[in-house]
Design an enzyme around this catalytic site. Structure first.
Site, PDB file in Angstrom:
ATOM      1  N   ASP A 103      10.133  -7.247   0.615  1.00 48.36           N
ATOM      2  CA  ASP A 103      11.196  -6.205   0.692  1.00 48.36           C
ATOM      3  C   ASP A 103      11.558  -5.941   2.259  1.00 48.36           C
ATOM      4  O   ASP A 103      12.015  -4.765   2.428  1.00 48.36           O
ATOM      5  CB  ASP A 103      10.667  -4.768  -0.069  1.00 48.36           C
ATOM      6  CG  ASP A 103      12.029  -4.299  -0.396  1.00 48.36           C
ATOM      7  OD1 ASP A 103      12.915  -5.127  -0.992  1.00 48.36           O
ATOM      8  OD2 ASP A 103      12.325  -3.141  -0.350  1.00 48.36           O
ATOM      9  N   GLY A 142       0.803  -1.186  -0.015  1.00 49.30           N
ATOM     10  CA  GLY A 142      -0.069   0.100  -0.076  1.00 49.30           C
ATOM     11  C   GLY A 142       0.957   1.314  -0.045  1.00 49.30           C
ATOM     12  O   GLY A 142       0.176   2.374  -0.092  1.00 49.30           O
TER      13      GLY A 142
END
Length: 263
Positions: A154, A129
């Site tokens: 990540d 998001g």
């Protein structure tokens, strides 16, 4: 749980697209160093992110592919032709698509479009998001399809620490918050959320639930060559994440045993 392998993101990346990687540590790929890294990993090195436009970049793609390592194009300024050449040389991934890559322009499509249009290439997305807007996630899914979209966290070494200032392992200062990990001036500095967040974010972007689940399970397993992972089928490993209707983790099963939640 067993470690599936190592993703080496750097130091063979472009300083012009370094993100929070320290530029002083970056360098072009050299065959001898790649071989030493591969040997030191003792079979655990599965993915190497590199910038193919660097000197020796295409030779590095071919060398790593020959060693059985998946090459991912990332932290790169490669144009369309350079990225396409890397995929023809054996690269089969793009690292966190759109992030630390040139923007897509009408006359300069760049590495992103080269990856999206190549059916051989897995498309990593940081679906938290923050790194990608919902319409971009929708576009990637529509173009690449459920077999190629790979959700990644990540996450870095500071992910999971309490909110506030922190230092990454090499000394880079970052700030953790509910939104994610940032540089002190507010720039992106990696992800802070697990893959249940990615599934929910993909669904909120309009991706069907089965396809969002595939992005966090069968698609990455397939692209890593992990044939007993990512599927609920006879003969596969009994590694299961149970989600609530709100797509949050309720329980985790590894090798058939509950390690979180459970009855």
């Amino acid at each position: 749980m067993a470690l599936a392998g190592i993703h080496l993101e750097g130091p063979f990346i472009n300083p012009a697209a370094s993100g929070v990687h320290r530029r002083a540590d970056l360098r072009p790929p050299v065959r001898g160093e790649l071989t030493r890294l591969h040997d030191a990993a003792r079979g655990a090195l599965r993915v190497v992110t590199l910038a193919p436009e660097l000197p020796g970049g295409l030779a590095a793609v071919e060398h790593l592919t020959g060693l059985g390592v998946t090459v991912s194009v990332g932290h790169s300024t490669a144009d369309f032709a350079q990225a396409a050449a890397a995929f023809d040389a054996g690269a089969r991934r793009v690292t966190h698509c759109f992030n630390a890559l040139p923007p897509v322009r009408g006359r300069e499509p760049g590495a992103v479009l080269a990856a999206l249009l190549d059916d051989r290439v897995g498309i990593e997305v940081i679906a938290d998001g923050r790194h990608l807007a919902a319409p971009v996630l929708d576009l990637v899914h529509r173009v690449a399809g459920p077999a190629r979209v790979i959700a990644v966290s990540d996450g870095s070494d500071v992910a999971g620490l309490p909110d506030g200032p922190a230092r990454r392992w090499e000394g880079t200062e970052v700030v953790l918050s509910a939104e994610g990990i940032s540089t002190p001036d507010g720039g992106l500095a990696g992800g802070a959320h697990a893959l249940d967040r990615a599934v929910a974010t993909l669904c909120a972007a309009g991706v069907p639930l089965p396809d969002a689940l595939a992005a966090a399970s069968s698609a990455p397993a397939h692209h890593h060559g992990l044939h007993t992972k990512g599927r609920l089928e006879p003969g596969c490993d009994a590694d299961v994440v149970v989600l609530t209707p709100a797509l949050r983790v309720a329980a985790t099963i590894a090798a058939g045993r509950y390690i979180h939640g459970g009855p």
